[in-house]
Design a protein around this motif. Structure first.
Motif, PDB file in Angstrom:
ATOM      1  N   GLN A 101       0.827  -1.204   0.000  1.00 14.07           N
ATOM      2  CA  GLN A 101       0.000   0.000   0.000  1.00 14.07           C
ATOM      3  C   GLN A 101       0.870   1.266   0.000  1.00 14.07           C
ATOM      4  N   TRP A 102       2.039   1.206   0.649  1.00  9.95           N
ATOM      5  CA  TRP A 102       2.954   2.351   0.624  1.00  9.95           C
ATOM      6  C   TRP A 102       3.391   2.644  -0.814  1.00  9.95           C
ATOM      7  N   ASN A 103       3.684   1.606  -1.588  1.00 10.18           N
ATOM      8  CA  ASN A 103       4.083   1.786  -2.985  1.00 10.18           C
ATOM      9  C   ASN A 103       2.953   2.426  -3.790  1.00 10.18           C
ATOM     10  N   PHE A 104       1.727   1.982  -3.525  1.00  5.04           N
ATOM     11  CA  PHE A 104       0.561   2.578  -4.193  1.00  5.04           C
ATOM     12  C   PHE A 104       0.446   4.070  -3.838  1.00  5.04           C
ATOM     13  N   LEU A 105       0.572   4.386  -2.554  1.00  6.79           N
ATOM     14  CA  LEU A 105       0.430   5.776  -2.102  1.00  6.79           C
ATOM     15  C   LEU A 105       1.536   6.656  -2.685  1.00  6.79           C
ATOM     16  N   LYS A 106       2.729   6.120  -2.754  1.00  7.30           N
ATOM     17  CA  LYS A 106       3.854   6.874  -3.311  1.00  7.30           C
ATOM     18  C   LYS A 106       3.581   7.261  -4.769  1.00  7.30           C
ATOM     19  N   LYS A 107       3.083   6.318  -5.558  1.00  9.34           N
ATOM     20  CA  LYS A 107       2.773   6.600  -6.962  1.00  9.34           C
ATOM     21  C   LYS A 107       1.664   7.633  -7.081  1.00  9.34           C
ATOM     22  N   PRO A 128      -1.337  13.057  17.543  1.00 14.54           N
ATOM     23  CA  PRO A 128      -0.584  11.986  18.193  1.00 14.54           C
ATOM     24  C   PRO A 128      -0.912  11.865  19.673  1.00 14.54           C
ATOM     25  N   ASP A 129      -2.020  12.452  20.114  1.00 13.23           N
ATOM     26  CA  ASP A 129      -2.239  12.618  21.552  1.00 13.23           C
ATOM     27  C   ASP A 129      -3.445  11.842  22.073  1.00 13.23           C
ATOM     28  N   ARG A 130      -3.845  10.786  21.383  1.00 13.99           N
ATOM     29  CA  ARG A 130      -5.029  10.049  21.808  1.00 13.99           C
ATOM     30  C   ARG A 130      -4.655   8.913  22.756  1.00 13.99           C
ATOM     31  N   MET A 131      -5.538   8.654  23.740  1.00 10.39           N
ATOM     32  CA  MET A 131      -5.281   7.617  24.732  1.00 10.39           C
ATOM     33  C   MET A 131      -5.563   6.228  24.185  1.00 10.39           C
ATOM     34  N   PHE A 132      -6.442   6.145  23.184  1.00  7.29           N
ATOM     35  CA  PHE A 132      -6.919   4.855  22.689  1.00  7.29           C
ATOM     36  C   PHE A 132      -6.356   4.606  21.290  1.00  7.29           C
ATOM     37  N   PRO A 133      -6.373   3.355  20.814  1.00  8.82           N
ATOM     38  CA  PRO A 133      -5.781   3.027  19.502  1.00  8.82           C
ATOM     39  C   PRO A 133      -6.682   3.467  18.350  1.00  8.82           C
ATOM     40  N   GLU A 134      -6.830   4.775  18.159  1.00  8.74           N
ATOM     41  CA  GLU A 134      -7.760   5.288  17.165  1.00  8.74           C
ATOM     42  C   GLU A 134      -7.096   6.250  16.189  1.00  8.74           C
ATOM     43  N   SER A 135      -5.781   6.272  16.146  1.00 11.15           N
ATOM     44  CA  SER A 135      -5.071   7.128  15.203  1.00 11.15           C
ATOM     45  C   SER A 135      -3.889   6.361  14.610  1.00 11.15           C
ATOM     46  N   LEU A 136      -3.373   6.888  13.511  1.00 13.12           N
ATOM     47  CA  LEU A 136      -2.229   6.242  12.872  1.00 13.12           C
ATOM     48  C   LEU A 136      -1.051   6.155  13.842  1.00 13.12           C
ATOM     49  N   SER A 137      -0.254   5.112  13.695  1.00 15.75           N
ATOM     50  CA  SER A 137       0.936   4.972  14.532  1.00 15.75           C
ATOM     51  C   SER A 137       1.904   6.113  14.220  1.00 15.75           C
ATOM     52  N   PRO A 138       2.751   6.499  15.184  1.00 10.88           N
ATOM     53  CA  PRO A 138       3.711   7.589  14.930  1.00 10.88           C
ATOM     54  C   PRO A 138       4.573   7.370  13.694  1.00 10.88           C
ATOM     55  N   ALA A 139       5.049   6.130  13.503  1.00  6.98           N
ATOM     56  CA  ALA A 139       5.904   5.849  12.345  1.00  6.98           C
ATOM     57  C   ALA A 139       5.128   5.994  11.037  1.00  6.98           C
ATOM     58  N   THR A 140       3.873   5.536  11.021  1.00  2.00           N
ATOM     59  CA  THR A 140       3.047   5.643   9.815  1.00  2.00           C
ATOM     60  C   THR A 140       2.751   7.106   9.502  1.00  2.00           C
ATOM     61  N   ARG A 141       2.395   7.867  10.524  1.00  2.00           N
ATOM     62  CA  ARG A 141       2.102   9.290  10.324  1.00  2.00           C
ATOM     63  C   ARG A 141       3.330  10.026   9.773  1.00  2.00           C
ATOM     64  N   LYS A 142       4.478   9.748  10.347  1.00  2.00           N
ATOM     65  CA  LYS A 142       5.709  10.420   9.918  1.00  2.00           C
ATOM     66  C   LYS A 142       6.027  10.098   8.456  1.00  2.00           C
ATOM     67  N   ARG A 143       5.866   8.837   8.064  1.00  2.00           N
ATOM     68  CA  ARG A 143       6.182   8.445   6.690  1.00  2.00           C
ATOM     69  C   ARG A 143       5.170   9.042   5.714  1.00  2.00           C
ATOM     70  N   LEU A 144       3.890   9.053   6.073  1.00  2.00           N
ATOM     71  CA  LEU A 144       2.846   9.624   5.221  1.00  2.00           C
ATOM     72  C   LEU A 144       3.099  11.110   4.972  1.00  2.00           C
ATOM     73  N   ASP A 150       8.125  15.411   0.579  1.00  2.00           N
ATOM     74  CA  ASP A 150       9.150  15.087  -0.424  1.00  2.00           C
ATOM     75  C   ASP A 150       8.638  15.302  -1.845  1.00  2.00           C
ATOM     76  N   PHE A 151       7.347  15.009  -2.084  1.00  2.00           N
ATOM     77  CA  PHE A 151       6.783  15.178  -3.418  1.00  2.00           C
ATOM     78  C   PHE A 151       6.139  16.544  -3.594  1.00  2.00           C
ATOM     79  N   LYS A 152       6.268  17.399  -2.550  1.00  2.00           N
ATOM     80  CA  LYS A 152       5.712  18.758  -2.585  1.00  2.00           C
ATOM     81  C   LYS A 152       4.261  18.752  -3.054  1.00  2.00           C
ATOM     82  N   ARG A 153       3.501  17.881  -2.429  1.00  2.43           N
ATOM     83  CA  ARG A 153       2.093  17.744  -2.808  1.00  2.43           C
ATOM     84  C   ARG A 153       1.275  18.854  -2.136  1.00  2.43           C
TER      85      ARG A 153
END
Length: 358
Positions: A101-107, A128-144, A150-153
């Motif tokens: 899915q990362w490859n798809f998103l990159k394209k 990044p401040d939620r107590m419960f598992p209801e948001s993207l993980s820190p690593a996923t958010r950072k990469r997204l 990087d692509f200046k979108r």
């Protein structure tokens, strides 16, 4: 799925609108489900059947149901990217998307083929401040966000759901060096919300969720979101995101021009508050939110009273178990004393009988 689909109201919607979607955990048949869900292939088929996805759709030929749509032409073009945070979600790797899915998103982000881009996630993206598992993980958010940088979108906004309430959110400071304000419209749900399910919990959520990411207060009634585009200014078109009630009344909205979502704008300037973008532990979140409300004593009193009532409610629910446990202990000890007395009497009788026999 069949029960939902035969509802007359849903049938009317199907006839009037093109419908697509992305699932979350309950559609996925596993609360907070991840890649280890044993029924995920079967649920993918059922979900796409529910959406009336064409038989030859790419979503039926690959794992996961992520996809994208492009509407319009020329400068009047909008791309919608639907991200699947369940099928490939790997908690051990802190990755919600998976490499395919990362490859798809990159394209999708490399192709600068739209004026505006709406990225949809079934769970929260920015905060990044939620107590419960209801948001993207820190690593996923950072990469997204790194891909967007990087692509200046330009012209990117986020939409999300999941949390049984609605809110308009904005990043209070630069994220991953993206020089424009990031916005997220969170809406859920159309049929039931946190307030309807448990108003105590609704107050608790308001108390512990900090306001730094909120452009508007949490809205706990039934809600939905809308995005409208204004193409009248070809050089600087705009969009309007709105959080709406069941009667379509707007409770929070924001108008964003393309120039507001542009890399050409220059250094990012926070709007009206200090920067609170550091990743936060729940304890820090709770403490900072209470401190931030000290200038709003009535609201703070409501939070305090609601928390006290919540604690009392928990104690009331636990009281029967405590009393039952005390009763069992009392009964056990009473029965042990009875058995001890009976044994003592039996031993005395045995001694008397032994004397008589002798």
């Amino acid at each position: 799925f069949n029960t939902q689909k035969i509802l007359p109201s849903y049938q009317r919607l199907i006839k009037k609108a093109q419908i697509s979607g992305i699932w979350d955990d309950h559609d996925y048949n596993e609360s907070n489900g991840d890649k280890n869900n044993p029924t995920k292939e079967w649920m993918q088929k059922l979900y796409l059947d529910f959406l009336d996805e064409p038989v030859d759709s790419i979503r039926r030929k690959r794992e996961g149901i992520y996809t994208s749509y492009t509407f319009g032409s020329g400068y009047k073009t909008v791309k919608i990217i639907l991200l699947d945070v369940r099928y490939f979600n790997d908690p051990d790797k802190d990755d919600n998307f998976g490499e395919e899915q990362w490859n798809f998103l990159k394209k999708e982000l490399e192709q600068k083929d739209s004026t505006f881009t709406i990225i949809a996630s079934s769970i929260l993206v920015l905060s990044p401040d939620r107590m419960f598992p209801e948001s993207l993980s820190p690593a996923t958010r950072k990469r997204l966000l790194g891909y967007i940088r990087d692509f200046k979108r330009e012209g990117v906004v986020f939409i999300s759901g999941d949390i049984h309430t609605g809110q308009m959110m904005k990043a209070p400071c630069p994220l991953e060096s993206i020089p424009y304000q990031l916005w997220e419209l969170n809406t859920s749900g159309l049929t039931h919300t946190l307030w309807i399910e448990n108003w105590f919990l609704a107050y608790f959520v308001e108390a512990v969720y900090p306001p730094y990411w909120q452009h508007s207060a949490l809205f706990h009634d039934v809600n939905f979101g809308s995005i409208e585009f204004d193409w009248s200014n070809e050089k600087d078109p705009s969009l309007r995101m709105a959080l709406r009630t069941k009667g379509s009344k707007s409770v929070s909205e924001v108008e964003l021009k393309l120039s507001d979502l542009s890399f050409k704008k220059g250094p990012f300037q926070p709007f009206d508050q200090e920067c609170y973008c550091r990743d936060s532990s729940p304890s820090w979140v709770f403490g900072m939110n209470i401190l931030s409300n000290l200038d709003d004593i009535p609201k703070l009193m409501v939070y305090s009273v609601s928390l006290i009532l919540l604690i009392i409610m928990i104690m009331i629910l636990l009281l029967p178990l405590i009393l039952f446990n005390c009763f069992l202990q009392w009964f056990y000890r009473r029965r042990m004393r009875q058995l001890a007395e009976e044994r003592k009497k039996w031993e005395e009788e045995q001694k008397k009988n032994l004397k008589k026999f002798q």
